[in-house]
Write a protein that holds these residues in place. Structure first.
Motif, PDB file in Angstrom:
ATOM      1  N   GLU A   1      -8.318   2.903   6.653  1.00 51.33           N
ATOM      2  CA  GLU A   1      -8.317   3.268   5.235  1.00 51.33           C
ATOM      3  C   GLU A   1      -6.925   3.037   4.677  1.00 51.33           C
ATOM      4  O   GLU A   1      -5.939   3.422   5.301  1.00 51.33           O
ATOM      5  N   TYR A   2      -6.860   2.384   3.519  1.00 54.18           N
ATOM      6  CA  TYR A   2      -5.564   2.178   2.883  1.00 54.18           C
ATOM      7  C   TYR A   2      -5.683   2.412   1.386  1.00 54.18           C
ATOM      8  O   TYR A   2      -6.751   2.245   0.800  1.00 54.18           O
ATOM      9  N   VAL A   3      -4.571   2.845   0.793  1.00 51.12           N
ATOM     10  CA  VAL A   3      -4.517   3.137  -0.638  1.00 51.12           C
ATOM     11  C   VAL A   3      -3.512   2.185  -1.267  1.00 51.12           C
ATOM     12  O   VAL A   3      -2.351   2.129  -0.862  1.00 51.12           O
ATOM     13  N   ASN A   4      -3.999   1.405  -2.250  1.00 48.49           N
ATOM     14  CA  ASN A   4      -3.095   0.527  -3.001  1.00 48.49           C
ATOM     15  C   ASN A   4      -3.267   0.818  -4.489  1.00 48.49           C
ATOM     16  O   ASN A   4      -3.889   1.817  -4.864  1.00 48.49           O
ATOM     17  N   SER A   5      -2.738  -0.036  -5.336  1.00 49.16           N
ATOM     18  CA  SER A   5      -2.800   0.206  -6.788  1.00 49.16           C
ATOM     19  C   SER A   5      -4.227   0.166  -7.331  1.00 49.16           C
ATOM     20  O   SER A   5      -4.491   0.684  -8.409  1.00 49.16           O
ATOM     21  N   ASP A   6      -5.161  -0.431  -6.577  1.00 47.16           N
ATOM     22  CA  ASP A   6      -6.570  -0.489  -6.994  1.00 47.16           C
ATOM     23  C   ASP A   6      -7.385   0.699  -6.512  1.00 47.16           C
ATOM     24  O   ASP A   6      -8.564   0.794  -6.801  1.00 47.16           O
ATOM     25  N   GLY A   7      -6.778   1.581  -5.719  1.00 48.18           N
ATOM     26  CA  GLY A   7      -7.489   2.745  -5.209  1.00 48.18           C
ATOM     27  C   GLY A   7      -7.578   2.757  -3.697  1.00 48.18           C
ATOM     28  O   GLY A   7      -6.798   2.108  -3.006  1.00 48.18           O
ATOM     29  N   ARG A   8      -8.564   3.490  -3.182  1.00 44.14           N
ATOM     30  CA  ARG A   8      -8.757   3.677  -1.742  1.00 44.14           C
ATOM     31  C   ARG A   8      -9.764   2.649  -1.222  1.00 44.14           C
ATOM     32  O   ARG A   8     -10.805   2.435  -1.830  1.00 44.14           O
TER      33      ARG A   8
ATOM     34  N   ILE B   1      -0.088   6.460   8.417  1.00 46.10           N
ATOM     35  CA  ILE B   1       1.216   5.816   8.338  1.00 46.10           C
ATOM     36  C   ILE B   1       1.672   5.882   6.884  1.00 46.10           C
ATOM     37  O   ILE B   1       0.964   5.409   5.993  1.00 46.10           O
ATOM     38  N   LEU B   2       2.841   6.473   6.680  1.00 46.21           N
ATOM     39  CA  LEU B   2       3.418   6.597   5.346  1.00 46.21           C
ATOM     40  C   LEU B   2       4.758   5.875   5.315  1.00 46.21           C
ATOM     41  O   LEU B   2       5.250   5.404   6.343  1.00 46.21           O
ATOM     42  N   ASN B   3       5.359   5.811   4.150  1.00 52.23           N
ATOM     43  CA  ASN B   3       6.667   5.187   3.974  1.00 52.23           C
ATOM     44  C   ASN B   3       7.679   5.781   4.954  1.00 52.23           C
ATOM     45  O   ASN B   3       7.677   6.989   5.198  1.00 52.23           O
ATOM     46  N   ASN B   4       8.533   4.941   5.536  1.00 51.95           N
ATOM     47  CA  ASN B   4       9.570   5.339   6.485  1.00 51.95           C
ATOM     48  C   ASN B   4       9.032   5.914   7.793  1.00 51.95           C
ATOM     49  O   ASN B   4       9.694   6.718   8.445  1.00 51.95           O
TER      50      ASN B   4
ATOM     51  N   VAL C   1       0.844  -1.191   0.000  1.00 53.43           N
ATOM     52  CA  VAL C   1       0.000   0.000   0.000  1.00 53.43           C
ATOM     53  C   VAL C   1       0.879   1.240   0.000  1.00 53.43           C
ATOM     54  O   VAL C   1       2.062   1.185   0.338  1.00 53.43           O
ATOM     55  N   GLU C   2       0.276   2.368  -0.375  1.00 52.71           N
ATOM     56  CA  GLU C   2       0.973   3.654  -0.340  1.00 52.71           C
ATOM     57  C   GLU C   2       0.848   4.317   1.027  1.00 52.71           C
ATOM     58  O   GLU C   2       1.766   4.993   1.478  1.00 52.71           O
ATOM     59  N   SER C   3      -0.316   4.132   1.676  1.00 53.38           N
ATOM     60  CA  SER C   3      -0.555   4.747   2.983  1.00 53.38           C
ATOM     61  C   SER C   3      -1.648   3.980   3.719  1.00 53.38           C
ATOM     62  O   SER C   3      -2.440   3.265   3.109  1.00 53.38           O
ATOM     63  N   VAL C   4      -1.685   4.173   5.043  1.00 53.84           N
ATOM     64  CA  VAL C   4      -2.697   3.550   5.898  1.00 53.84           C
ATOM     65  C   VAL C   4      -3.140   4.580   6.926  1.00 53.84           C
ATOM     66  O   VAL C   4      -2.296   5.238   7.548  1.00 53.84           O
ATOM     67  N   LYS C   5      -4.443   4.757   7.120  1.00 53.15           N
ATOM     68  CA  LYS C   5      -4.980   5.605   8.184  1.00 53.15           C
ATOM     69  C   LYS C   5      -5.691   4.691   9.171  1.00 53.15           C
ATOM     70  O   LYS C   5      -6.459   3.810   8.769  1.00 53.15           O
ATOM     71  N   VAL C   6      -5.423   4.904  10.459  1.00 57.54           N
ATOM     72  CA  VAL C   6      -6.015   4.052  11.495  1.00 57.54           C
ATOM     73  C   VAL C   6      -6.633   4.921  12.592  1.00 57.54           C
ATOM     74  O   VAL C   6      -6.192   6.040  12.832  1.00 57.54           O
TER      75      VAL C   6
END
Length: 80
Positions: free
Chosen positions: A49-56, A32-35, A18-23
């Motif tokens: 909520e998480y964002v991957n290559s398929d969207g949100r 939560i973002l990279n690094n 995923v690109e990001s995760v909100k909890v």
């Protein structure tokens, strides 16, 4: 990219990149973002909520825990 694994007592709800995760943290939502710095936190009722290559995507949870280490995010949650 982050490696996200969401598990519940019933099944593995998600396992992938995923690109990001909100909890829903106990003191409010956080992203939560990279690094991201290592963290372990309790979660309250709300939406992951998480964002991957398929969207949100959204997952309604009743609580749980999140652990972040070296771009790996693990959630142990009770799914509603």
């Amino acid at each position: 990219m982050l490696k996200l694994r969401i598990v519940s007592p019933e099944n593995v709800a998600y396992d992938g990149e995923v690109e990001s995760v909100k909890v829903p943290g106990m003191l409010g939502n956080f992203e939560i973002l990279n690094n991201h710095a290592p963290i372990i936190s309790a979660l309250q009722k709300g939406f992951v909520e998480y964002v991957n290559s398929d969207g949100r995507h959204q997952l309604h949870i009743n609580g749980g825990f999140v652990e972040v280490q070296k771009n790996s995010v693990s959630l142990c949650v009770e799914v509603m």
